[in-house]
Design an enzyme around this catalytic site. Sequence first.
Site, PDB file in Angstrom:
ATOM      1  N   CYS A   1       0.829  -1.204   0.000  1.00 49.44           N
ATOM      2  CA  CYS A   1       0.000   0.000   0.000  1.00 49.44           C
ATOM      3  C   CYS A   1       0.860   1.249   0.000  1.00 49.44           C
ATOM      4  CB  CYS A   1      -0.908  -0.006   1.229  1.00 49.44           C
ATOM      5  SG  CYS A   1      -2.431  -0.882   0.959  1.00 49.44           S
TER       6      CYS A   1
ATOM      7  N   GLY B   1      -7.791  -3.503   6.665  1.00 50.41           N
ATOM      8  CA  GLY B   1      -6.404  -3.673   6.258  1.00 50.41           C
ATOM      9  C   GLY B   1      -6.080  -2.711   5.126  1.00 50.41           C
ATOM     10  N   CYS B   2      -5.280  -3.162   4.187  1.00 51.80           N
ATOM     11  CA  CYS B   2      -4.894  -2.312   3.056  1.00 51.80           C
ATOM     12  C   CYS B   2      -6.120  -1.787   2.330  1.00 51.80           C
ATOM     13  CB  CYS B   2      -4.017  -3.109   2.094  1.00 51.80           C
ATOM     14  SG  CYS B   2      -3.594  -2.202   0.595  1.00 51.80           S
ATOM     15  N   PHE B   3      -6.228  -0.467   2.224  1.00 60.13           N
ATOM     16  CA  PHE B   3      -7.449   0.072   1.631  1.00 60.13           C
ATOM     17  C   PHE B   3      -7.566  -0.216   0.140  1.00 60.13           C
ATOM     18  CE2 PHE B   3      -5.249   4.468   2.465  1.00 60.13           C
ATOM     19  CZ  PHE B   3      -4.283   4.240   1.486  1.00 60.13           C
ATOM     20  N   TRP B   4      -6.468  -0.525  -0.532  1.00 60.73           N
ATOM     21  CA  TRP B   4      -6.569  -0.922  -1.941  1.00 60.73           C
ATOM     22  C   TRP B   4      -7.518  -2.115  -2.091  1.00 60.73           C
ATOM     23  CZ3 TRP B   4      -0.674  -1.471  -3.300  1.00 60.73           C
ATOM     24  CH2 TRP B   4      -0.076  -0.209  -3.305  1.00 60.73           C
TER      25      TRP B   4
END
Length: 208
Positions: A18, A47-50
Amino acid sequence: MSILSRMAVLAAAALVACSPGEPAAGAPAVQSGPDSGRREVALFAGGCFWSVEANFEAMPGVVSAVSGFAGGTVANPTYDQVVRGGTGHLEAVQVTFDPARISYRQLVDRFWRTIDPTDPDGQFCDQGATYATAVFATPAQSGIARASRAAAVAVIGADRFTTPVRPVARFWPAEAYHQDFARLNPVRYGGYSRFCGREARLRAVWGR
């Protein structure tokens, strides 16, 4: 996972998690079917916003999914501030949806199946307080979110399920280069996702 640790892990995989090196312009999610014109908003930290953004953008009835931060004490934080720690923010995604096409309960039900709710310290290869999980619910959404959580807990087990439903918090959008990263950078995102073992871990947790 610290910034330096994560950089070392992802460099070994010839990927960037990220933290993209080159900014990419965002673009709206593609919507199919008739639009009622009604809009509601939901907020999730997974978690990872992607990954959270990509999961929700694929759902019919979702108008947009915006990557950003929530739950902290610093106004308008930058990505660098958040990942360094001390702001209290989680990476989060603000989901705008058409309630005539998809319900809030459907969104929350979907959310559980895209995360590992048994990990209190992050998600997959992204570890640390920034990557903790939560459903941020308004007073009107809270009962629905908690009912959805109870159903998910029945599958996982109360002793293992750690993701909370929290009161809604101020959302701050992340920088433009983080928006729609998975869709605009499919090769880089696909490599990151595989390297982090997302699908294998989700199958292990949810039996799918």
